[in-house]
Design a protein around this motif. Sequence first.
Motif, PDB file in Angstrom:
ATOM      1  N   SER A 197      -2.031   5.914  -2.336  1.00 26.05           N
ATOM      2  CA  SER A 197      -2.420   6.286  -0.975  1.00 26.05           C
ATOM      3  C   SER A 197      -1.505   7.420  -0.515  1.00 26.05           C
ATOM      4  CB  SER A 197      -2.245   5.077  -0.050  1.00 26.05           C
ATOM      5  OG  SER A 197      -2.285   5.489   1.301  1.00 26.05           O
ATOM      6  N   ASP A 202      -5.399  12.550   1.048  1.00 27.14           N
ATOM      7  CA  ASP A 202      -6.679  11.876   0.788  1.00 27.14           C
ATOM      8  C   ASP A 202      -7.398  11.461   2.074  1.00 27.14           C
ATOM      9  OD1 ASP A 202      -5.504   9.429   1.605  1.00 27.14           O
ATOM     10  OD2 ASP A 202      -4.942   8.907  -0.444  1.00 27.14           O
ATOM     11  N   LEU A 204      -7.502   8.856   3.552  1.00 27.44           N
ATOM     12  CA  LEU A 204      -8.085   7.506   3.495  1.00 27.44           C
ATOM     13  C   LEU A 204      -7.233   6.504   4.266  1.00 27.44           C
ATOM     14  CD1 LEU A 204      -8.962   7.244  -0.325  1.00 27.44           C
ATOM     15  CD2 LEU A 204     -10.534   7.708   1.574  1.00 27.44           C
ATOM     16  N   SER A 205      -7.882   5.481   4.792  1.00 28.06           N
ATOM     17  CA  SER A 205      -7.134   4.353   5.353  1.00 28.06           C
ATOM     18  C   SER A 205      -6.451   3.631   4.185  1.00 28.06           C
ATOM     19  CB  SER A 205      -8.080   3.391   6.061  1.00 28.06           C
ATOM     20  OG  SER A 205      -8.878   2.737   5.094  1.00 28.06           O
ATOM     21  N   GLU A 207      -6.674   0.531   3.437  1.00 25.22           N
ATOM     22  CA  GLU A 207      -7.634  -0.383   2.795  1.00 25.22           C
ATOM     23  C   GLU A 207      -8.537   0.400   1.832  1.00 25.22           C
ATOM     24  OE1 GLU A 207      -6.935  -0.318   6.009  1.00 25.22           O
ATOM     25  OE2 GLU A 207      -6.067  -2.312   6.349  1.00 25.22           O
ATOM     26  N   ASP A 208      -9.007   1.574   2.275  1.00 21.43           N
ATOM     27  CA  ASP A 208      -9.892   2.363   1.396  1.00 21.43           C
ATOM     28  C   ASP A 208      -9.128   2.887   0.179  1.00 21.43           C
ATOM     29  OD1 ASP A 208     -12.046   1.885   2.976  1.00 21.43           O
ATOM     30  OD2 ASP A 208     -12.015   3.826   4.006  1.00 21.43           O
ATOM     31  N   ALA A 209      -7.895   3.316   0.405  1.00 23.35           N
ATOM     32  CA  ALA A 209      -7.095   3.803  -0.730  1.00 23.35           C
ATOM     33  C   ALA A 209      -6.839   2.663  -1.716  1.00 23.35           C
ATOM     34  CB  ALA A 209      -5.778   4.392  -0.234  1.00 23.35           C
ATOM     35  N   ARG A 211      -8.841   0.075  -2.168  1.00 24.43           N
ATOM     36  CA  ARG A 211     -10.118  -0.170  -2.859  1.00 24.43           C
ATOM     37  C   ARG A 211     -10.312   0.817  -4.010  1.00 24.43           C
ATOM     38  NH1 ARG A 211     -12.193  -2.499   1.726  1.00 24.43           N
ATOM     39  NH2 ARG A 211     -12.398  -0.558   2.877  1.00 24.43           N
ATOM     40  N   ARG A 212      -9.942   2.081  -3.731  1.00 27.21           N
ATOM     41  CA  ARG A 212     -10.068   3.115  -4.773  1.00 27.21           C
ATOM     42  C   ARG A 212      -9.175   2.781  -5.969  1.00 27.21           C
ATOM     43  NH1 ARG A 212      -7.999   9.206  -3.496  1.00 27.21           N
ATOM     44  NH2 ARG A 212      -6.120   8.000  -3.097  1.00 27.21           N
ATOM     45  N   SER A 215     -10.468  -0.303  -7.885  1.00 28.74           N
ATOM     46  CA  SER A 215     -11.643   0.011  -8.693  1.00 28.74           C
ATOM     47  C   SER A 215     -11.209   0.637 -10.029  1.00 28.74           C
ATOM     48  CB  SER A 215     -12.548   0.951  -7.895  1.00 28.74           C
ATOM     49  OG  SER A 215     -13.440   1.594  -8.732  1.00 28.74           O
ATOM     50  N   PHE A 247      -2.295  -0.449   2.679  1.00 23.86           N
ATOM     51  CA  PHE A 247      -2.383  -0.202   1.231  1.00 23.86           C
ATOM     52  C   PHE A 247      -1.562  -1.237   0.454  1.00 23.86           C
ATOM     53  CE2 PHE A 247      -0.844   2.129  -2.608  1.00 23.86           C
ATOM     54  CZ  PHE A 247      -2.065   2.379  -3.214  1.00 23.86           C
ATOM     55  N   TYR A 254      -4.360  -8.290  -4.108  1.00 16.05           N
ATOM     56  CA  TYR A 254      -5.128  -8.110  -5.345  1.00 16.05           C
ATOM     57  C   TYR A 254      -4.333  -8.641  -6.554  1.00 16.05           C
ATOM     58  CZ  TYR A 254      -7.193  -5.651  -9.341  1.00 16.05           C
ATOM     59  OH  TYR A 254      -7.741  -5.341 -10.552  1.00 16.05           O
TER      60      TYR A 254
END
Length: 450
Positions: A197, A202, A204-205, A207-209, A211-212, A215, A247, A254
């Motif tokens: 992050s 980027d 990104l929030s 959470e989105d970072a 998720r990236r 993935s 993040f 996770y």
Amino acid sequence: MTATTPAVPAASTVPQERRLSTPFPGPASRALLARRDGAVARGVGVMLPAFVARAGGGVLEDVDGNRLIDFGSGIAVTSVGNAAPEVVAAVQEQVAAFTHTCFMITPYEAYVAVCEELNRRTPGDHEKRSALFNSGAEAVENAVKIARSHTGRDSVVVFDHAYHGRTNLTMAMTAKNMPYKHGFGPFAGEIYRAPMSYPLHDGLSGEDAARRAISVIDKQVGADEVAALVVEPIQGEGGFVVPAPGFLPALAAYAREIGAVFVADEIQTGFCRTGDVFACEHETVVPDLVTTAKGIAGGLPLAGVTGRAEVMDAPHVGGLGGTYGGNPVTCAAALAAMRTMDALDLAARAREIEAVMVPRLRELAARFPAIREVRGRGAMLAVELADPATVEPAAGLTGAVSKHCHGEGLVTLTCGTYGNVLRFLPPLVIPRTLLDEGLDILEGAFAATA
Ligand SMILES: Cc1ncc(COP(=O)(O)O)c(C=O)c1O
């Protein structure tokens, strides 16, 4: 933090004032530099050729009598100040009593006491154990050994821009090729890199970072293969990258979900540097393992791995250790350094430093468009520089500003994957007057070069 009160009870005999008494570097330093060129391998670079004769508080005094303001702390090490009085006294006492036995052969109390302190100070109130080593890289190596032993898995996930050291395994974990890895491979296997992050780049929030990153891990590594996720809560050499909020908690969750060990590399961020004792505390993240070094022992080489007892105790008896790890002199220094952190409330002092520095850095950013971002926490602060027209990283300007500061007697460091981050890591005991003067010099450096 007042303008006149020095931060520390007379930390050392070095006057807490800048002084340039010769053209810089002076003749004695230049002579030593010539000797260095004939004796020291050129791979060991020197950033600022002022050979130090003594140091204390926020000042380094060189062999020509020049006194430099220290905004580097020997790369985030001397948080309690150089030659901090309690550290000096504890080292002197220990060195006179005994210097070495090897804890694995005949043990001594100070090693146990440091482990107790680490278990108490690191985040989380679960049952913990610690083991001690010599350097940050060695601590990271051992965290990986422990995580692999605990999980029975091989793969280790690290992040873009990460820095974890210069040994073979930690070179593999470190992102940047030059100067850390170039020509030094092949590197250890089973290391996988996920996107970090990096809000400035980027957008990104957290959470989105996360998720990236998750993935990438799921698809390219396989969740069942992962022994450990290793992350710096604020990246150090990679550019003082502060991940977006959310993040780190998402990654920790996770790791728990997939049965991997979540390792926080707090080697640069630890021991009050970011305004908390450990940077993970900012978002109440509780790592399974924490690696520590740098600020732990007031300048003596000590490192640790601390974490959940069941994880730490996975390796067989005799599987961890080394001749010097947790040497008694370094342990005495660490105990004294930690007492000093408590007595002077250095976490609060880091927050005070942030309160002084950030407004000044923001003023600079408003004046000099090359400064794209002011970031960091506590006394771990940085500015990222880019060409205002093209937004390309401005490594040349970053180097020029830093060099100008050096010439004026202010020690500044650069970092970042693109070499375009100026970072500030003053000792947490630096007097306010030196902090202000250092910021004035920085302003002058931007005015002269930007
Ligand atoms: C986050 C981090 N990890 C590991 C290391 C390696 O520590 P050492 O240089 O003590 O081996 C460093 C050093 O800069 C660091 O900043």
